[in-house]
Design an enzyme around this catalytic site. Structure first.
Site, PDB file in Angstrom:
ATOM      1  N   LEU A  77       0.799  -1.218   0.000  1.00 35.59           N
ATOM      2  CA  LEU A  77       0.000   0.000   0.000  1.00 35.59           C
ATOM      3  C   LEU A  77       0.839   1.279   0.000  1.00 35.59           C
ATOM      4  O   LEU A  77       0.318   2.370   0.229  1.00 35.59           O
ATOM      5  CB  LEU A  77      -0.974  -0.006   1.181  1.00 35.59           C
ATOM      6  CG  LEU A  77      -1.956  -1.185   1.172  1.00 35.59           C
ATOM      7  CD1 LEU A  77      -2.870  -1.134   2.386  1.00 35.59           C
ATOM      8  CD2 LEU A  77      -2.765  -1.238  -0.110  1.00 35.59           C
ATOM      9  N   CYS A  78       2.133   1.164  -0.273  1.00 39.56           N
ATOM     10  CA  CYS A  78       2.991   2.356  -0.386  1.00 39.56           C
ATOM     11  C   CYS A  78       2.782   3.026  -1.738  1.00 39.56           C
ATOM     12  O   CYS A  78       2.623   2.354  -2.752  1.00 39.56           O
ATOM     13  CB  CYS A  78       4.462   1.973  -0.252  1.00 39.56           C
ATOM     14  SG  CYS A  78       4.981   1.717   1.427  1.00 39.56           S
ATOM     15  N   HIS A  79       2.829   4.343  -1.717  1.00 38.11           N
ATOM     16  CA  HIS A  79       2.700   5.109  -2.961  1.00 38.11           C
ATOM     17  C   HIS A  79       4.033   5.166  -3.689  1.00 38.11           C
ATOM     18  O   HIS A  79       5.074   5.324  -3.054  1.00 38.11           O
ATOM     19  CB  HIS A  79       2.263   6.544  -2.655  1.00 38.11           C
ATOM     20  CG  HIS A  79       0.874   6.645  -2.150  1.00 38.11           C
ATOM     21  ND1 HIS A  79       0.554   6.477  -0.827  1.00 38.11           N
ATOM     22  CD2 HIS A  79      -0.283   6.886  -2.798  1.00 38.11           C
ATOM     23  CE1 HIS A  79      -0.744   6.613  -0.673  1.00 38.11           C
ATOM     24  NE2 HIS A  79      -1.277   6.859  -1.850  1.00 38.11           N
ATOM     25  N   MET A 113       8.865   4.699   4.903  1.00 36.19           N
ATOM     26  CA  MET A 113       8.977   3.304   4.469  1.00 36.19           C
ATOM     27  C   MET A 113      10.173   3.108   3.539  1.00 36.19           C
ATOM     28  O   MET A 113      10.822   2.068   3.561  1.00 36.19           O
ATOM     29  CB  MET A 113       7.685   2.837   3.803  1.00 36.19           C
ATOM     30  CG  MET A 113       6.500   2.777   4.753  1.00 36.19           C
ATOM     31  SD  MET A 113       6.823   1.878   6.299  1.00 36.19           S
ATOM     32  CE  MET A 113       7.230   0.264   5.685  1.00 36.19           C
ATOM     33  N   GLU A 114      10.478   4.112   2.730  1.00 39.23           N
ATOM     34  CA  GLU A 114      11.645   4.015   1.841  1.00 39.23           C
ATOM     35  C   GLU A 114      12.931   3.969   2.657  1.00 39.23           C
ATOM     36  O   GLU A 114      13.836   3.189   2.359  1.00 39.23           O
ATOM     37  CB  GLU A 114      11.658   5.199   0.858  1.00 39.23           C
ATOM     38  CG  GLU A 114      10.628   5.082  -0.254  1.00 39.23           C
ATOM     39  CD  GLU A 114       9.184   5.358   0.162  1.00 39.23           C
ATOM     40  OE1 GLU A 114       8.283   5.146  -0.664  1.00 39.23           O
ATOM     41  OE2 GLU A 114       8.933   5.774   1.332  1.00 39.23           O
ATOM     42  N   ASP A 128      24.256 -11.230   4.049  1.00 39.95           N
ATOM     43  CA  ASP A 128      24.564 -12.121   2.928  1.00 39.95           C
ATOM     44  C   ASP A 128      26.062 -12.144   2.620  1.00 39.95           C
ATOM     45  O   ASP A 128      26.634 -13.206   2.383  1.00 39.95           O
ATOM     46  CB  ASP A 128      23.784 -11.696   1.688  1.00 39.95           C
ATOM     47  CG  ASP A 128      24.094 -12.581   0.496  1.00 39.95           C
ATOM     48  OD1 ASP A 128      23.922 -13.820   0.612  1.00 39.95           O
ATOM     49  OD2 ASP A 128      24.518 -12.045  -0.544  1.00 39.95           O
TER      50      ASP A 128
END
Length: 167
Positions: A77-79, A113-114, A128
Site C-alpha cells: 500500500l505504499c505510494h 517506508m523508503e 549475505d
C-alpha cells in the site's frame, strides 16, 4: 477514512491506497537505522575489507539505494514516489555495524517506508556478504530515527545521542 478510523480500508473493509491527490507536494525526509550484530572478528574483517565476497559496505550501500527506489513494489500500500536522494552510511563498532539510511523527496506523502526498506535491505546485504564467515549474526534495532515534512511535522526518536554518520 472508514467508520473504523482505518485509513487503508474502503467503506466495505477492503484494502486500498490512501488518496493523497488533494495534498500539496512538500519536502519530506526520513532517517532509519538498524544494526547487524556479529562477532568482533567479522566486524574487523569488514573494516579491513577482508570478506571473501568483496567490499561489504559498497555492495550494501547500492542495495539500500535500490531498495528505497523499489519500496512500492515490496510494500503493497505504499505510494510510488519520486525519490530525490538516498544516502546509506555505516558505522563499524566492535561487534556490530550500524546502518543509517536517509531518504528525501518532494512529494505528497512521506518517505519513512523508503528509509526503513533501504536500511533493512542494506542490513540483509551485510548479512549475505558475511554469512559464510559468521553464522550467528543478528539483524536488529531497526527504527525510524527522524522524519520531517508533511502534516504530522517533525519527529525525532528519543535517545538519538549521535548525529548522522558516514563510514
Amino acid at each position: 477514512m472508514t467508520d473504523t478510523g482505518l485509513t487503508h480500508l474502503d467503506p466495505l473493509g477492503r484494502a486500498r491506497m490512501v488518496d493523497v491527490t488533494p495534498k500539496e507536494p512538500s519536502h519530506r525526509r526520513a532517517i532509519a537505522r538498524a544494526k547487524v550484530f556479529m562477532s568482533a572478528d567479522t566486524a574487523l574483517a569488514v573494516a579491513r575489507g577482508a570478506i571473501a565476497k568483496g567490499d561489504v559496505l559498497a555492495v550494501a550501500r547500492v542495495a539500500g539505494i535500490q531498495a528505497a527506489k523499489r519500496t512500492p513494489e515490496l510494500i503493497p500500500l505504499c505510494h510510488p514516489l519520486l525519490v530525490g536522494a538516498v544516502l546509506v552510511n555505516f558505522r563499524i563498532e566492535d561487534t556490530y555495524i550500524e546502518i543509517e539510511a536517509e531518504v528525501e523527496t518532494v512529494d505528497r506523502t512521506g518517505v519513512e517506508m523508503e528509509a526503513l526498506t533501504a536500511c533493512s535491505v542494506a542490513a540483509l546485504t551485510v548479512y549475505d556478504m558475511c554469512k559464510s564467515r559468521d553464522k550467528d549474526m543478528v539483524i536488529g534495532e531497526m527504527a525510524l530515527w527522524e522524519k520531517s515534512g508533511g502534516r504530522s511535522g517533525h519527529y525525532r526518536r528519543a535517545g538519538d545521542s549521535h548525529a548522522p554518520h558516514d563510514d
